[in-house]
Design an enzyme around this catalytic site. Structure first.
Site, mmCIF file in Angstrom:
data_model
loop_
_atom_site.group_PDB
_atom_site.id
_atom_site.type_symbol
_atom_site.label_atom_id
_atom_site.label_comp_id
_atom_site.label_asym_id
_atom_site.label_seq_id
_atom_site.Cartn_x
_atom_site.Cartn_y
_atom_site.Cartn_z
ATOM 1 N N GLY A 11 5.263 2.225 -4.186
ATOM 2 C CA GLY A 11 5.554 3.478 -4.906
ATOM 3 C C GLY A 11 5.396 3.306 -6.406
ATOM 4 O O GLY A 11 4.316 2.989 -6.904
ATOM 5 N N LYS A 66 0.006 -1.956 3.448
ATOM 6 C CA LYS A 66 0.394 -2.449 2.121
ATOM 7 C C LYS A 66 0.262 -3.970 2.047
ATOM 8 O O LYS A 66 -0.132 -4.516 1.008
ATOM 9 C CB LYS A 66 1.820 -1.992 1.807
ATOM 10 C CG LYS A 66 1.917 -0.469 1.630
ATOM 11 C CD LYS A 66 3.350 0.031 1.639
ATOM 12 C CE LYS A 66 3.415 1.537 1.390
ATOM 13 N NZ LYS A 66 4.752 2.106 1.548
#
Ligand code: HSE
Length: 374
Positions: free
Chosen positions: A117, A188
Site C-alpha cells: 500500500g 506481492k
C-alpha cells in the site's frame, strides 16, 4: 503533467483526490465502467479518450484484474505514455511482456503501490540495492487479513463479519478470495522477488496458504503459547533458486511483525551492511495506496531513471525443515509426520520441509496450516 486515470474505485478516487490539490498534476480523463460512475465531467467510458489523447503523458491504472488492464497498458506504452499501476495481479502475471514493451518504447512502468500500500517498499529496496544485494525479506503484505487476524486475536471476534468490515473499509479486493486465500500476497511476494533479487518466480511454484479456514481456537492456541498468527510472505535468495512462500505463521509476541495490527503492513529486509530493516505503514485503503501511486507520478515528472529489469526465471524450493500446526478433519492421514496432539483434529508436526508437507496435504482442501516460529 496530464494524467489519464483508468478506474475510479477505492484507489482511483484517492488518486484523483490527491492530484486535484496538486500544483502540477492534472487528471484529465477518468475511465469508468458503468453509467452510475459518470459523476465527474472528466469521466468517460471510452478508453480511446485516454489512450489516443496526445496531451496525456501518464496512464495510471487502478482497475484491478488482468484484463482489460493489461491490454490497455500495452496500448498506452505503444502510444509512448508512461505507466503507473497499483495492480499486483496483472503485473505479477504479465510483467515480462510489459517491461519489454516499455523498454522498446522508452517509457517507464512504476508500481510502488502494488506491494505494501502506502509503504515505500519498492523505493526502499532500490535504495538498499545501491549498496547491498538483498538476501531475504519477510512480511505482512495484506491489510485485509491483518485486519481480520488482529481483531480476531484482540477482541475474540468471528471471521465472517470482520471480512465484511474489511470490504466496507476499502481494504479487500473486489473478490476477497484473493485476500483470504493468500493469492494477493503471492503476487506481492513475486513482485518483491523481482525487485529484490532480479528474478521472476513461476507463480504456481510458490506454496500459498491463507486464512479462510482459521478458527478462534487456532488463535487461542497461539495465544496460550505466547504467540499470535500473521499471514506472512517470504522470499530468500539461494544459490540458483529461491525460497518463497505465503502462509500463516504463529509468531512470538516479541517479533516486530507480531506487533503490526489492523490494516498495517510491515516488511523486513535483510542485507549485508544495512542488516535487518523494517518498513511499516498502512498496507491497504484508498488514500495510503493512492499516495504511493502519486509518488510514482512525481518520480516520472522528476524524470527519475527507470531501469528495465532483465528478469531470470527461477525455481522455488522450500526445503528448510520447520514445525507446523495442522488442523484437519482427516488428520489421521498424516500420522507419520505428526508429533504433539493438541485436540482430536489438531497436531503439531515433526520437523518437515514445506515442500514435503505440501505434497502430503495437497488434496485436503479445508486444512488450516500455520508455521510455528521457533
Ligand atoms: N486487498 C489488499 C490488501 C489491498 O488488503 O492488502 C492492498 O493491496
Amino acid at each position: 503533467m496530464k494524467i489519464g486515470l483508468l478506474g475510479h474505485g477505492v484507489v482511483g478516487k484517492g488518486v484523483s483526490r490527491i492530484c486535484d490539490v496538486s500544483k502540477t498534476l492534472q487528471v484529465k480523463r477518468i475511465l469508468v465502467k458503468d453509467d452510475w460512475e459518470l459523476t465527474d465531467p472528466r469521466c468517460t467510458q471510452n478508453v480511446q479518450d485516454i489512450l489516443g489523447d496526445p496531451e496525456i503523458d501518464v496512464v495510471v491504472e487502478c482497475m484491478g484484474g488482468i484484463e482489460p488492464a493489461r491490454t490497455f497498458l500495452m496500448k498506452a506504452i505503444q502510444n509512448h505514455k508512461h505507466v503507473v499501476t497499483s495492480n499486483k495481479k496483472m503485473l505479477a502475471n504479465c510483467c515480462e511482456d510489459l517491461f519489454a514493451e516499455a523498454e522498446k518504447n522508452n517509457v517507464s512502468i512504476h508500481y510502488e503501490a502494488t506491494c505494501g500500500g502506502g509503504i515505500p517498499w519498492m523505493a526502499s529496496l532500490e535504495r538498499i540495492l545501491r549498496i547491498d544485494p538483498v538476501d531475504s525479506f519477510r512480511g505482512i503484505f495484506n491489510g485485509t487479513t491483518n485486519y481480520i487476524l488482529s481483531r480476531m486475536d484482540l477482541e475474540s471476534l468471528e471471521f465472517e463479519p470482520l471480512l465484511k468490515e474489511a470490504q466496507q473499509l476499502g481494504y479487500a479486493e473486489q473478490n476477497p478470495s484473493d485476500d483470504i486465500d493468500g493469492m494477493d500476497v503471492k503476487y506481492k511476494v513475486a513482485l518483491s522477488c523481482m525487485k529484490a533479487f532480479g528474478v521472476i518466480p513461476v507463480l504456481d511454484e510458490i506454496p500459498t496458504y491463507g486464512i479462510r479456514y482459521i478458527q478462534k481456537k487456532d488463535l487461542d492456541y497461539a495465544k496460550s503459547k505466547g504467540m499470535t498468527c500473521k499471514l506472512i510472505g517470504t522470499g530468500i535468495k539461494k544459490e540458483g533458486s529461491i525460497e518463497a512462500s505465503v502462509l500463516p505463521v504463529f509468531l512470538k509476541k516479541e517479533d516486530v511483525l507480531a506487533n503490526t495490527s489492523m490494516n498495517f503492513n510491515a516488511i523486513e529486509s535483510d542485507s549485508a551492511t544495512l542488516g535487518k530493516a523494517v518498513f511499516t505503514g498502512q498496507g491497504a485503503g484508498s488514500l495510503p495506496t493512492a499516495h504511493a501511486v502519486v509518488q510514482d507520478i512525481y518520480d516520472i515528472e522528476n524524470k527519475e531513471a527507470m531501469e528495465y529489469p532483465s528478469l531470470q526465471e527461477v525455481t522455488v524450493i522450500n526445503s528448510a525443515e520447520k514445525i507446523f500446526y495442522l488442523r484437519s478433519k482427516q488428520i489421521t492421514d498424516y500420522a507419520d509426520i505428526l508429533d504433539q496432539q493438541i485436540d482430536a483434529e489438531t497436531y503439531l508436526t515433526k520437523k518437515i520441509s514445506l515442500d514435503d508437507l505440501q505434497k502430503k496435504i495437497q488434496e485436503d482442501k479445508e486444512i488450516f496450516i500455520a508455521e510455528v516460529q521457533e
